[in-house]
Design a protein around this motif. Sequence first.
Motif, PDB file in Angstrom:
ATOM      1  N   GLU B 115       1.028  -1.075  -0.154  1.00 46.34           N
ATOM      2  CA  GLU B 115      -0.186   0.060   0.098  1.00 46.34           C
ATOM      3  C   GLU B 115       0.906   1.261   0.208  1.00 46.34           C
ATOM      4  O   GLU B 115       0.556   2.168  -0.681  1.00 46.34           O
ATOM      5  CB  GLU B 115      -0.935  -0.071   1.278  1.00 46.34           C
ATOM      6  CG  GLU B 115      -2.072  -0.858   1.187  1.00 46.34           C
ATOM      7  CD  GLU B 115      -2.897  -0.915   2.413  1.00 46.34           C
ATOM      8  OE1 GLU B 115      -4.096  -0.563   2.480  1.00 46.34           O
ATOM      9  OE2 GLU B 115      -2.329  -1.155   3.540  1.00 46.34           O
ATOM     10  N   LEU B 116       2.051   1.061   0.676  1.00 45.23           N
ATOM     11  CA  LEU B 116       2.748   2.434   1.044  1.00 45.23           C
ATOM     12  C   LEU B 116       3.517   2.547  -0.367  1.00 45.23           C
ATOM     13  O   LEU B 116       3.490   3.794  -1.076  1.00 45.23           O
ATOM     14  CB  LEU B 116       3.797   2.187   1.998  1.00 45.23           C
ATOM     15  CG  LEU B 116       3.366   2.232   3.552  1.00 45.23           C
ATOM     16  CD1 LEU B 116       4.442   1.838   4.505  1.00 45.23           C
ATOM     17  CD2 LEU B 116       3.016   3.615   3.821  1.00 45.23           C
ATOM     18  N   ARG B 117       3.814   1.607  -0.939  1.00 44.31           N
ATOM     19  CA  ARG B 117       4.654   2.017  -2.386  1.00 44.31           C
ATOM     20  C   ARG B 117       3.922   2.278  -3.439  1.00 44.31           C
ATOM     21  O   ARG B 117       3.955   3.180  -4.126  1.00 44.31           O
ATOM     22  CB  ARG B 117       5.043   0.495  -3.093  1.00 44.31           C
ATOM     23  CG  ARG B 117       6.437  -0.080  -2.477  1.00 44.31           C
ATOM     24  CD  ARG B 117       7.090  -1.274  -3.308  1.00 44.31           C
ATOM     25  NE  ARG B 117       6.405  -2.441  -3.377  1.00 44.31           N
ATOM     26  CZ  ARG B 117       6.644  -3.337  -2.456  1.00 44.31           C
ATOM     27  NH1 ARG B 117       7.391  -2.999  -1.483  1.00 44.31           N
ATOM     28  NH2 ARG B 117       6.168  -4.219  -1.996  1.00 44.31           N
ATOM     29  N   ARG B 118       2.376   1.868  -3.570  1.00 40.36           N
ATOM     30  CA  ARG B 118       1.322   2.394  -4.358  1.00 40.36           C
ATOM     31  C   ARG B 118       1.173   3.937  -3.947  1.00 40.36           C
ATOM     32  O   ARG B 118       1.027   4.782  -4.859  1.00 40.36           O
ATOM     33  CB  ARG B 118       0.306   1.542  -4.393  1.00 40.36           C
ATOM     34  CG  ARG B 118      -1.034   1.959  -5.209  1.00 40.36           C
ATOM     35  CD  ARG B 118      -2.018   1.114  -5.009  1.00 40.36           C
ATOM     36  NE  ARG B 118      -2.773   1.003  -3.873  1.00 40.36           N
ATOM     37  CZ  ARG B 118      -3.581   1.764  -3.142  1.00 40.36           C
ATOM     38  NH1 ARG B 118      -3.796   2.710  -3.976  1.00 40.36           N
ATOM     39  NH2 ARG B 118      -3.993   1.579  -1.906  1.00 40.36           N
ATOM     40  N   LYS B 119       1.070   4.113  -2.755  1.00 39.61           N
ATOM     41  CA  LYS B 119       0.421   5.366  -2.106  1.00 39.61           C
ATOM     42  C   LYS B 119       1.284   6.557  -2.159  1.00 39.61           C
ATOM     43  O   LYS B 119       0.929   7.920  -2.509  1.00 39.61           O
ATOM     44  CB  LYS B 119      -0.188   5.398  -0.859  1.00 39.61           C
ATOM     45  CG  LYS B 119      -1.538   4.726  -0.920  1.00 39.61           C
ATOM     46  CD  LYS B 119      -2.285   4.816   0.603  1.00 39.61           C
ATOM     47  CE  LYS B 119      -3.385   5.948   0.588  1.00 39.61           C
ATOM     48  NZ  LYS B 119      -3.960   6.020   1.754  1.00 39.61           N
ATOM     49  N   ILE B 120       2.659   6.205  -1.754  1.00 40.76           N
ATOM     50  CA  ILE B 120       3.496   7.422  -1.602  1.00 40.76           C
ATOM     51  C   ILE B 120       3.805   8.277  -2.686  1.00 40.76           C
ATOM     52  O   ILE B 120       3.619   9.802  -2.616  1.00 40.76           O
ATOM     53  CB  ILE B 120       4.811   6.706  -0.789  1.00 40.76           C
ATOM     54  CG1 ILE B 120       4.576   6.474   0.482  1.00 40.76           C
ATOM     55  CG2 ILE B 120       5.892   7.925  -0.997  1.00 40.76           C
ATOM     56  CD1 ILE B 120       5.635   5.866   1.360  1.00 40.76           C
ATOM     57  N   PRO B 121       3.933   7.834  -3.857  1.00 42.71           N
ATOM     58  CA  PRO B 121       4.264   8.766  -5.155  1.00 42.71           C
ATOM     59  C   PRO B 121       2.951   9.421  -5.179  1.00 42.71           C
ATOM     60  O   PRO B 121       3.008  10.713  -5.510  1.00 42.71           O
ATOM     61  CB  PRO B 121       4.543   7.834  -6.326  1.00 42.71           C
ATOM     62  CG  PRO B 121       4.776   6.350  -5.491  1.00 42.71           C
ATOM     63  CD  PRO B 121       4.341   6.489  -4.242  1.00 42.71           C
ATOM     64  N   MET B 122       1.825   9.061  -5.262  1.00 40.60           N
ATOM     65  CA  MET B 122       0.568   9.766  -5.532  1.00 40.60           C
ATOM     66  C   MET B 122       0.471  10.937  -4.344  1.00 40.60           C
ATOM     67  O   MET B 122       0.155  12.005  -4.959  1.00 40.60           O
ATOM     68  CB  MET B 122      -0.691   8.770  -5.466  1.00 40.60           C
ATOM     69  CG  MET B 122      -0.760   7.884  -6.416  1.00 40.60           C
ATOM     70  SD  MET B 122      -2.165   7.008  -6.587  1.00 40.60           S
ATOM     71  CE  MET B 122      -2.644   6.610  -4.894  1.00 40.60           C
ATOM     72  N   LEU B 123       0.723  10.592  -3.270  1.00 43.99           N
ATOM     73  CA  LEU B 123       0.615  11.433  -2.021  1.00 43.99           C
ATOM     74  C   LEU B 123       1.559  12.645  -2.391  1.00 43.99           C
ATOM     75  O   LEU B 123       1.114  13.861  -2.078  1.00 43.99           O
ATOM     76  CB  LEU B 123       0.767  10.758  -0.942  1.00 43.99           C
ATOM     77  CG  LEU B 123       0.301  11.223   0.289  1.00 43.99           C
ATOM     78  CD1 LEU B 123      -1.198  11.578   0.219  1.00 43.99           C
ATOM     79  CD2 LEU B 123       0.457  10.534   1.491  1.00 43.99           C
ATOM     80  N   LEU B 124       2.754  12.331  -2.717  1.00 45.59           N
ATOM     81  CA  LEU B 124       3.910  13.398  -2.941  1.00 45.59           C
ATOM     82  C   LEU B 124       3.508  14.431  -4.095  1.00 45.59           C
ATOM     83  O   LEU B 124       3.409  15.525  -3.826  1.00 45.59           O
ATOM     84  CB  LEU B 124       5.245  12.662  -3.254  1.00 45.59           C
ATOM     85  CG  LEU B 124       5.772  12.145  -2.005  1.00 45.59           C
ATOM     86  CD1 LEU B 124       6.924  11.263  -2.493  1.00 45.59           C
ATOM     87  CD2 LEU B 124       6.165  13.091  -0.921  1.00 45.59           C
ATOM     88  N   GLU B 125       2.678  13.750  -4.949  1.00 50.60           N
ATOM     89  CA  GLU B 125       2.127  14.540  -6.164  1.00 50.60           C
ATOM     90  C   GLU B 125       1.244  15.334  -5.691  1.00 50.60           C
ATOM     91  O   GLU B 125       1.136  16.446  -6.164  1.00 50.60           O
ATOM     92  CB  GLU B 125       1.832  13.427  -7.318  1.00 50.60           C
ATOM     93  CG  GLU B 125       1.627  14.350  -8.605  1.00 50.60           C
ATOM     94  CD  GLU B 125       1.415  13.553  -9.904  1.00 50.60           C
ATOM     95  OE1 GLU B 125       1.654  12.326  -9.690  1.00 50.60           O
ATOM     96  OE2 GLU B 125       0.858  13.937 -10.810  1.00 50.60           O
TER      97      GLU B 125
END
Lengths: 266, 316
Positions: B115-125
Amino acid sequence: MRAVWLIARSVLVEAVRRKEIYVIVLASLGLIGAVMTVDFFRLEGLSKFYREIALKIMGVATALTVIVLAARQLPREFEARTIYPLLAKPISRTTFLLGKLLGVMLAAGFCFTLFSAVFLAGTLYLGSGLHAGLYAQYLYLQMIQMLVLATMAFLLSLLMNLDAAITLGAVFYALSSVLMSAVSYIYDWVGAVGKVVLLALTILLPQLPLFDLSEKTVHAERVTLGGEWTWTALDAPTMAMLTAYGAVFAAVYFGLSLLLFRRKPL
Amino acid sequence: MAGRPVIEIDDLVVEYGRGRKVTRAVDGISLRVNEGECVGFIGANGAGKSTTIKTLMGFIFPTRGTVRVFGSEAGTVESRRRIGYLPEVALYYPFMKARELLELYGGLQGLSRSELRRKIPMLLEEVGLAGKGETLLRNFSKGMQQRLGIAQAIIADPEALIFDELSSGLDPVGKFDLRQVLLKLKSAGRTIFFSSHELTEVESLCDRVVMIHKGRIVTEATVRDLMKPLNEFGVIFEMPNGREMPPAVAAHQPECDGGRWRVTIRDPADYAAAVAALTAAGASIVSTASRTRSLEDYFISLVRSGDGTGGRGDAS
């Protein structure tokens, strides 16, 4: 358990990435290396000399690293306010402190691993024998000692400012053996009240020299080629008692730290 | 709003110090924030906003009163499970990379590695830090740290968000981006409770405003109700002979001035109704004027009035 590990990992990352940790480790490695150059003088008993100095440096450097790292965990969190977003997550203060402790212990393990690699390489280079069992016990008891020192540093950092906590922790570590010798020496000379105070000191303060097997490790040699060792490894009951002794102090210090930390307004 | 209560504060008193040096930071406040509400918590420096929010998070303890979050006592693990929190000033571990920090915080909220791998880039954006995941935080500016703070607060899709000083340290672009994030969260039904000095932000985002002054709540109202007495709409008109004053206008006690009538109305809806009634009655509207005071004007008068009522004399 995952939360404890995540916090511990952040402590380890800090320990590895901060330059001051490397200063201690590199300076110590330099000293160990310097001892090996004594070989050029063809001194008798070089390997013993090497083992003695290397193990002392290893113990002192790791203890200082642990005291500094443990003592500054909480004050730094308060000062930099990094503790707020962390404790806003669904973790208890107990989990937080356990994670910090595990992280400091992992850093101690990291230091010992680094030192051990150099120490063993030097031992191999000098061609001297090493009692593997005693060395393993030495490392194990050193880690127990680091646990006691880390929890003590946590407690001190909650009772006083960071500088005072580091100083007191380091002074206690440095003077521990002298203090205990002095207590046993002056015991017969003091009055009844003094005896109670000295007895209380002996019981309340951990006797760190008990965790130091470096002398035995240094002087353990085979009497004849492939024969018996001059010093043997400690038996299991003794190791168990030493472990329990260290664990009691660590538990008391950790418990008191937790008591203070849980009541501390941030 | 009549959702389930998310935040319940009853008669909260928080004191600092001991003996003669006791300072009462919060003095008996009671407050409810219901599910899906967006509530702004405003007050001057030292009014007790941060103390209240820290009590909600369990960082400090009430001297008296009770504080509950999602039905659990504030400070318990359970009470923090469904909250995203942004502190007033927070620096993040300078030795960590942005990605590592979010992995730490997300992990502590129970997110799995995948979940973290998926979410972190989206969240940073989403917070305007795209491509900064591998940057050490010691190289982050204050504004970037604040954006990262927002990312860590919303990483686990919390049901409620508690922000202490919402846009502290953000530049105008950052504030705009943050407002978009909050509007998105608000439209998704998240409960939002935040303190802020940016009153225009409060005005544009909140359903309800709670004003605190010297540790006490002095105003608690919807933004619309709060703004109502602050607005003034004036109409000057001439009534045809023999026509009666429409009730929608008469209710606001118009005054006659040399054949022309002048009326002042506070509620925008009443104003619209009055103009419509006048038009229907064949009145000739000479001029209209509006004077709108901002929440900021009200807040300043409140703080300066000393009694904390802003001269309104009430604390509704």
